[in-house]
Motif scaffolding. Structure first.
Motif, PDB file in Angstrom:
ATOM      1  N   GLU A  64      27.187  11.913 -33.321  1.00 15.01           N
ATOM      2  CA  GLU A  64      26.216  10.910 -32.899  1.00 15.01           C
ATOM      3  C   GLU A  64      26.872   9.751 -32.151  1.00 15.01           C
ATOM      4  O   GLU A  64      26.211   9.057 -31.386  1.00 15.01           O
ATOM      5  CB  GLU A  64      25.445  10.369 -34.105  1.00 15.01           C
ATOM      6  CG  GLU A  64      24.553  11.401 -34.741  1.00 15.01           C
ATOM      7  CD  GLU A  64      23.805  10.874 -35.947  1.00 15.01           C
ATOM      8  OE1 GLU A  64      23.671   9.632 -36.088  1.00 15.01           O
ATOM      9  OE2 GLU A  64      23.358  11.706 -36.748  1.00 15.01           O
ATOM     10  N   LEU A  87      23.423  16.009 -31.829  1.00 17.23           N
ATOM     11  CA  LEU A  87      23.640  15.979 -30.386  1.00 17.23           C
ATOM     12  C   LEU A  87      22.552  15.177 -29.680  1.00 17.23           C
ATOM     13  O   LEU A  87      22.822  14.443 -28.729  1.00 17.23           O
ATOM     14  CB  LEU A  87      23.715  17.398 -29.829  1.00 17.23           C
ATOM     15  CG  LEU A  87      24.977  18.166 -30.222  1.00 17.23           C
ATOM     16  CD1 LEU A  87      24.828  19.640 -29.891  1.00 17.23           C
ATOM     17  CD2 LEU A  87      26.211  17.580 -29.535  1.00 17.23           C
ATOM     18  N   ALA A  88      21.323  15.309 -30.134  1.00 20.65           N
ATOM     19  CA  ALA A  88      20.221  14.562 -29.527  1.00 20.65           C
ATOM     20  C   ALA A  88      20.386  13.057 -29.725  1.00 20.65           C
ATOM     21  O   ALA A  88      19.990  12.269 -28.874  1.00 20.65           O
ATOM     22  CB  ALA A  88      18.885  15.031 -30.098  1.00 20.65           C
ATOM     23  N   LYS A  89      20.990  12.655 -30.833  1.00 22.17           N
ATOM     24  CA  LYS A  89      21.210  11.234 -31.109  1.00 22.17           C
ATOM     25  C   LYS A  89      22.441  10.687 -30.384  1.00 22.17           C
ATOM     26  O   LYS A  89      22.620   9.472 -30.313  1.00 22.17           O
ATOM     27  CB  LYS A  89      21.367  11.009 -32.608  1.00 22.17           C
ATOM     28  CG  LYS A  89      20.093  11.172 -33.382  1.00 22.17           C
ATOM     29  CD  LYS A  89      20.348  10.938 -34.867  1.00 22.17           C
ATOM     30  CE  LYS A  89      19.097  11.105 -35.689  1.00 22.17           C
ATOM     31  NZ  LYS A  89      19.368  10.912 -37.122  1.00 22.17           N
ATOM     32  N   SER A  90      23.291  11.562 -29.884  1.00 21.74           N
ATOM     33  CA  SER A  90      24.524  11.118 -29.234  1.00 21.74           C
ATOM     34  C   SER A  90      24.217  10.376 -27.938  1.00 21.74           C
ATOM     35  O   SER A  90      23.094  10.382 -27.450  1.00 21.74           O
ATOM     36  CB  SER A  90      25.432  12.323 -28.941  1.00 21.74           C
ATOM     37  OG  SER A  90      24.945  13.051 -27.830  1.00 21.74           O
ATOM     38  N   LEU A 111      16.424  19.244 -30.125  1.00 19.56           N
ATOM     39  CA  LEU A 111      17.048  19.115 -28.811  1.00 19.56           C
ATOM     40  C   LEU A 111      16.148  18.354 -27.839  1.00 19.56           C
ATOM     41  O   LEU A 111      16.637  17.647 -26.951  1.00 19.56           O
ATOM     42  CB  LEU A 111      17.389  20.491 -28.231  1.00 19.56           C
ATOM     43  CG  LEU A 111      18.574  21.210 -28.860  1.00 19.56           C
ATOM     44  CD1 LEU A 111      18.710  22.605 -28.259  1.00 19.56           C
ATOM     45  CD2 LEU A 111      19.868  20.425 -28.676  1.00 19.56           C
ATOM     46  N   PHE A 114      16.804  14.727 -27.010  1.00 22.29           N
ATOM     47  CA  PHE A 114      17.982  14.350 -26.213  1.00 22.29           C
ATOM     48  C   PHE A 114      17.526  13.572 -24.974  1.00 22.29           C
ATOM     49  O   PHE A 114      16.715  14.053 -24.186  1.00 22.29           O
ATOM     50  CB  PHE A 114      18.776  15.600 -25.825  1.00 22.29           C
ATOM     51  CG  PHE A 114      19.930  15.340 -24.905  1.00 22.29           C
ATOM     52  CD1 PHE A 114      20.952  14.491 -25.284  1.00 22.29           C
ATOM     53  CD2 PHE A 114      19.996  15.953 -23.674  1.00 22.29           C
ATOM     54  CE1 PHE A 114      22.030  14.257 -24.436  1.00 22.29           C
ATOM     55  CE2 PHE A 114      21.068  15.735 -22.826  1.00 22.29           C
ATOM     56  CZ  PHE A 114      22.078  14.881 -23.204  1.00 22.29           C
ATOM     57  N   LEU A 119      20.386  18.991 -19.845  1.00 26.48           N
ATOM     58  CA  LEU A 119      20.620  19.905 -20.960  1.00 26.48           C
ATOM     59  C   LEU A 119      20.608  21.321 -20.403  1.00 26.48           C
ATOM     60  O   LEU A 119      19.620  21.750 -19.814  1.00 26.48           O
ATOM     61  CB  LEU A 119      19.536  19.762 -22.030  1.00 26.48           C
ATOM     62  CG  LEU A 119      19.627  20.738 -23.208  1.00 26.48           C
ATOM     63  CD1 LEU A 119      20.916  20.521 -23.998  1.00 26.48           C
ATOM     64  CD2 LEU A 119      18.413  20.595 -24.109  1.00 26.48           C
ATOM     65  N   ALA A 140      15.335  14.507 -21.642  1.00 27.38           N
ATOM     66  CA  ALA A 140      16.344  14.541 -20.576  1.00 27.38           C
ATOM     67  C   ALA A 140      15.643  14.776 -19.235  1.00 27.38           C
ATOM     68  O   ALA A 140      14.515  15.260 -19.175  1.00 27.38           O
ATOM     69  CB  ALA A 140      17.366  15.641 -20.838  1.00 27.38           C
TER      70      ALA A 140
END
Length: 170
Positions: A64, A87-90, A111, A114, A119, A140
């Protein structure tokens, strides 16, 4: 390029974290929490970790915090809900997953949160309506589904609702 490295310790990663370019660590087969934490400090543009086949739960907590512009996890063979959520929070700008052949609705839903630029689920060979419905809500700007071999009409109808750019090619 350090693609020959099969393991790396946090001290080495700490030194590499200030590198401004692309870091290729495709030889790494696994990663511990300390290395993941140091990679969160990486200041470069791209990070390639194509040798990782899976990511364990202790590493997820660190993902994250990652903020590279481009993250390649092309060796991953599956994405579970926890990984998708992390990954979505990163703060990663763009992500590629060419090794993942399928995802379920729960993963697609995570996802879809994100907010990066791009993506790429370039390994998905097929998709059902439920997954398409979730991915159509992706925040995204671009979604790449280049490996789809066939698409049903109901899947196409759902994907057509995506507000960004939909790519079906490299």
């Amino acid at each position: 390029s350090f693609n020959g490295l099969e393991s790396i310790d946090k001290g080495v990663v700490r030194e590499l974290a200030s590198f401004q370019g692309g870091l290729f660590l495709n030889g790494l087969k696994s990663m511990d929490q300390d290395v993941a934490k140091e990679l969160a400090k990486f200041a470069g543009r791209t990070l390639h970790l194509g040798g990782l086949k899976s990511v364990d739960e202790v590493v997820l907590q660190q993902l994250e915090e990652w903020k590279v512009r481009y993250l390649s996890l092309n060796g991953l063979e599956a994405i579970n809900t926890g990984l998708a959520r992390a990954l979505a929070k990163s703060k990663v700008g763009s992500m590629d997953f060419y090794g993942v052949a399928s995802i379920d609705e729960e993963v697609a839903q995570e996802l879809a949160k994100f907010e990066g630029e791009y993506l790429c689920l370039g390994g998905l060979k097929s998709m059902d309506k439920g997954v398409a419905q979730k991915l159509a809500k992706l925040k995204a700007r671009r979604l790449n589904l280049q490996a789809l071999e066939f698409m049903e009409k109901d899947v196409a109808q759902e994907l057509a609702k995506f507000k960004g750019e939909l790519a079906m090619f490299c």
